[in-house]
Design a protein around this motif. Structure first.
Motif, PDB file in Angstrom:
ATOM      1  N   ARG A   1       1.293  -0.856   0.166  1.00 36.32           N
ATOM      2  CA  ARG A   1      -0.049   0.047   0.165  1.00 36.32           C
ATOM      3  C   ARG A   1       0.905   1.566   0.120  1.00 36.32           C
ATOM      4  NH1 ARG A   1      -5.434   1.100   1.177  1.00 36.32           N
ATOM      5  NH2 ARG A   1      -5.589  -0.510   2.506  1.00 36.32           N
ATOM      6  N   GLY A   2       0.743   2.913  -1.139  1.00 34.75           N
ATOM      7  CA  GLY A   2       1.614   3.358  -1.161  1.00 34.75           C
ATOM      8  C   GLY A   2       2.450   3.507  -2.342  1.00 34.75           C
ATOM      9  N   VAL A   3       3.002   2.547  -2.094  1.00 32.44           N
ATOM     10  CA  VAL A   3       3.868   2.912  -3.756  1.00 32.44           C
ATOM     11  C   VAL A   3       3.720   2.438  -4.422  1.00 32.44           C
ATOM     12  CG1 VAL A   3       5.807   1.040  -4.385  1.00 32.44           C
ATOM     13  CG2 VAL A   3       4.886   0.613  -1.624  1.00 32.44           C
ATOM     14  N   THR A   4       4.424   3.623  -5.421  1.00 30.07           N
ATOM     15  CA  THR A   4       3.667   3.738  -7.254  1.00 30.07           C
ATOM     16  C   THR A   4       4.847   3.111  -7.428  1.00 30.07           C
ATOM     17  OG1 THR A   4       4.516   6.180  -6.448  1.00 30.07           O
ATOM     18  CG2 THR A   4       2.812   6.059  -6.197  1.00 30.07           C
ATOM     19  N   LEU A   5       4.468   2.875  -9.217  1.00 32.01           N
ATOM     20  CA  LEU A   5       4.801   2.595  -9.871  1.00 32.01           C
ATOM     21  C   LEU A   5       4.837   3.469 -11.564  1.00 32.01           C
ATOM     22  CD1 LEU A   5       5.706  -0.916 -11.103  1.00 32.01           C
ATOM     23  CD2 LEU A   5       3.600  -0.808 -12.280  1.00 32.01           C
ATOM     24  N   HIS A   6       6.557   3.381 -11.868  1.00 31.77           N
ATOM     25  CA  HIS A   6       6.667   4.685 -12.393  1.00 31.77           C
ATOM     26  C   HIS A   6       7.588   3.774 -13.944  1.00 31.77           C
ATOM     27  CE1 HIS A   6       5.123   7.987 -10.254  1.00 31.77           C
ATOM     28  NE2 HIS A   6       5.716   6.415  -8.921  1.00 31.77           N
ATOM     29  N   ASN A   7       7.675   4.025 -14.814  1.00 32.49           N
ATOM     30  CA  ASN A   7       9.212   3.469 -16.117  1.00 32.49           C
ATOM     31  C   ASN A   7      10.387   4.360 -15.573  1.00 32.49           C
ATOM     32  OD1 ASN A   7       7.435   1.604 -17.725  1.00 32.49           O
ATOM     33  ND2 ASN A   7       6.791   4.250 -18.626  1.00 32.49           N
ATOM     34  N   GLN A   8      11.331   3.542 -15.792  1.00 34.26           N
ATOM     35  CA  GLN A   8      12.650   4.069 -15.908  1.00 34.26           C
ATOM     36  C   GLN A   8      13.305   4.486 -17.351  1.00 34.26           C
ATOM     37  OE1 GLN A   8      16.242   1.509 -14.906  1.00 34.26           O
ATOM     38  NE2 GLN A   8      14.823   0.575 -13.201  1.00 34.26           N
ATOM     39  N   THR A   9      13.461   5.582 -17.261  1.00 34.61           N
ATOM     40  CA  THR A   9      13.649   6.241 -18.561  1.00 34.61           C
ATOM     41  C   THR A   9      14.939   5.548 -19.521  1.00 34.61           C
ATOM     42  OG1 THR A   9      14.652   8.438 -19.807  1.00 34.61           O
ATOM     43  CG2 THR A   9      15.614   7.896 -17.730  1.00 34.61           C
ATOM     44  N   GLN A  10      15.302   5.663 -20.744  1.00 32.90           N
ATOM     45  CA  GLN A  10      16.322   5.271 -21.558  1.00 32.90           C
ATOM     46  C   GLN A  10      17.777   5.622 -20.810  1.00 32.90           C
ATOM     47  OE1 GLN A  10      15.467   2.525 -23.660  1.00 32.90           O
ATOM     48  NE2 GLN A  10      13.355   2.920 -22.306  1.00 32.90           N
ATOM     49  N   GLY A  11      18.639   4.972 -21.439  1.00 31.88           N
ATOM     50  CA  GLY A  11      19.962   5.400 -20.729  1.00 31.88           C
ATOM     51  C   GLY A  11      20.960   4.914 -20.356  1.00 31.88           C
ATOM     52  N   ASP A  12      22.331   5.223 -20.119  1.00 37.29           N
ATOM     53  CA  ASP A  12      22.604   4.640 -19.215  1.00 37.29           C
ATOM     54  C   ASP A  12      21.988   4.866 -17.533  1.00 37.29           C
ATOM     55  OD1 ASP A  12      23.525   6.640 -17.716  1.00 37.29           O
ATOM     56  OD2 ASP A  12      25.356   6.426 -18.363  1.00 37.29           O
ATOM     57  N   LEU A  13      22.667   4.421 -16.479  1.00 37.73           N
ATOM     58  CA  LEU A  13      22.478   4.255 -15.208  1.00 37.73           C
ATOM     59  C   LEU A  13      22.476   5.308 -14.775  1.00 37.73           C
ATOM     60  CD1 LEU A  13      21.172   3.176 -12.840  1.00 37.73           C
ATOM     61  CD2 LEU A  13      23.582   2.053 -12.195  1.00 37.73           C
ATOM     62  N   GLY A  14      23.529   6.038 -14.747  1.00 30.92           N
ATOM     63  CA  GLY A  14      23.319   8.245 -14.713  1.00 30.92           C
ATOM     64  C   GLY A  14      22.546   7.927 -15.245  1.00 30.92           C
ATOM     65  N   GLN A  15      21.898   8.460 -15.782  1.00 26.78           N
ATOM     66  CA  GLN A  15      20.761   8.938 -16.859  1.00 26.78           C
ATOM     67  C   GLN A  15      19.114   8.429 -16.192  1.00 26.78           C
ATOM     68  OE1 GLN A  15      21.990   8.003 -20.922  1.00 26.78           O
ATOM     69  NE2 GLN A  15      21.649   9.979 -21.230  1.00 26.78           N
ATOM     70  N   ARG A  16      19.143   7.053 -15.847  1.00 28.27           N
ATOM     71  CA  ARG A  16      18.394   6.468 -15.364  1.00 28.27           C
ATOM     72  C   ARG A  16      17.626   7.068 -13.941  1.00 28.27           C
ATOM     73  NH1 ARG A  16      18.965   0.838 -15.397  1.00 28.27           N
ATOM     74  NH2 ARG A  16      20.876   1.227 -16.560  1.00 28.27           N
ATOM     75  N   LEU A  17      19.335   7.751 -13.021  1.00 25.39           N
ATOM     76  CA  LEU A  17      19.020   7.599 -11.456  1.00 25.39           C
ATOM     77  C   LEU A  17      18.430   9.174 -11.643  1.00 25.39           C
ATOM     78  CD1 LEU A  17      22.028   6.126 -10.220  1.00 25.39           C
ATOM     79  CD2 LEU A  17      19.953   5.880  -9.260  1.00 25.39           C
ATOM     80  N   TRP A  18      19.347   9.909 -13.209  1.00 30.18           N
ATOM     81  CA  TRP A  18      19.008  11.583 -12.454  1.00 30.18           C
ATOM     82  C   TRP A  18      17.331  11.310 -13.690  1.00 30.18           C
ATOM     83  CZ3 TRP A  18      20.067  16.563 -12.131  1.00 30.18           C
ATOM     84  CH2 TRP A  18      19.381  16.882 -12.545  1.00 30.18           C
ATOM     85  N   GLN A  19      16.719  11.163 -13.963  1.00 32.52           N
ATOM     86  CA  GLN A  19      15.551  10.996 -14.549  1.00 32.52           C
ATOM     87  C   GLN A  19      14.123  10.572 -13.274  1.00 32.52           C
ATOM     88  OE1 GLN A  19      12.946   9.027 -15.205  1.00 32.52           O
ATOM     89  NE2 GLN A  19      11.118   8.994 -15.614  1.00 32.52           N
ATOM     90  N   ALA A  20      15.057   9.877 -12.126  1.00 29.29           N
ATOM     91  CA  ALA A  20      14.196   9.032 -11.527  1.00 29.29           C
ATOM     92  C   ALA A  20      13.797  10.233 -10.143  1.00 29.29           C
ATOM     93  CB  ALA A  20      14.565   7.542 -10.924  1.00 29.29           C
ATOM     94  N   ALA A  21      15.269  10.751 -10.241  1.00 29.99           N
ATOM     95  CA  ALA A  21      15.283  11.515  -9.274  1.00 29.99           C
ATOM     96  C   ALA A  21      14.671  12.384  -8.998  1.00 29.99           C
ATOM     97  CB  ALA A  21      17.151  12.337  -8.818  1.00 29.99           C
ATOM     98  N   ASN A  22      14.361  12.808 -10.310  1.00 31.38           N
ATOM     99  CA  ASN A  22      14.061  14.440 -11.020  1.00 31.38           C
ATOM    100  C   ASN A  22      12.279  14.182 -10.505  1.00 31.38           C
ATOM    101  OD1 ASN A  22      15.308  17.067 -11.185  1.00 31.38           O
ATOM    102  ND2 ASN A  22      16.862  15.518 -11.682  1.00 31.38           N
TER     103      ASN A  22
END
Length: 213
Positions: free
Chosen positions: A79-100
């Motif tokens: 309960r309370g966990v939301t689902l989101h897609n990771q973006t394309q790119g390397d791990l750095g790009q995916r972490l950056w997108q998720a963080a923002n």
């Protein structure tokens, strides 16, 4: 310390679908494809359970492949966990997108994967406490990466030109934090479960045994 005295944080969990031949491939020689996938799913469930239990703020699960994949569509999220897609790119790009994504001004975040069963609710709260008096907090990993990175503010430089999946990830990230004039508090080193020799760090109650020696 009660959770009411802790800062409100976003907990951003990065996860790969625990599918045979797709997740935890370095453990396949020890556990087989299905065994490695089953362990990956257990690690995922453990991480989400502890993140919710920590009660620090919203928990976001950022996934690959796409959240429309049948595994993610049939997964019973806490309960309370939301689902989101990771973006394309390397791990750095995916972490950056998720963080923002869904960032609220002034709200800090904890970035973590699903490879570290030692990231208990208590350790997540410990990170939140440390972040009160620092710009960043890190649980380094035994393999030279990190199991958690907590941030009061997000800077692209923290994820740029990092040698991902190597033994220098934590050191390079600490250097980037220094470049960004961000004071980082490092907590204890924790084990990720990536290689067959890491299986010793799993909780004994999980009863994971190697398929072959």
């Amino acid at each position: 310390m009660s959770n009411s005295s802790l800062p409100s944080l976003r907990l951003v969990v990065m996860a790969k679908a625990p599918l045979p031949g797709y997740a935890k491939t370095r453990l396949i020689p020890a556990l087989g494809e299905q065994g490695a996938a089953s362990l990956a799913e257990r690690l995922l469930q453990q991480t989400l359970m502890e993140a919710v239990k920590a009660d620090l703020g919203p928990v976001e699960l950022h996934v690959t492949p796409d959240s429309l994949h049948p595994f993610w569509q049939t997964l019973a999220l806490p309960r309370g966990v939301t689902l989101h897609n990771q973006t394309q790119g390397d791990l750095g790009q995916r972490l950056w997108q998720a963080a923002n994504t869904y960032q609220v001004a002034g709200q800090g975040l904890l970035l973590l994967g699903t490879d570290c069963p030692a990231l208990t609710a208590a350790r997540l709260r410990k990170a939140a406490v440390a972040l009160k008096n620092a710009d960043a907090v890190m649980y380094p990993a035994k393999d030279g990466g990190y199991t958690l990175l907590g941030l009061k503010r997000v800077c692209w430089r923290l994820f740029e030109d990092i040698s991902w999946s190597t033994e220098v990830v934590a050191q390079q990230t600490l250097e980037r934090l220094q470049e960004c004039a961000m004071l980082c508090r490092c907590l204890e080193v924790l084990p990720d479960i990536d290689e067959p020799e890491d299986l010793q760090f799993l909780p004994c109650a999980w009863g994971v045994s190697q398929a072959e020696s």
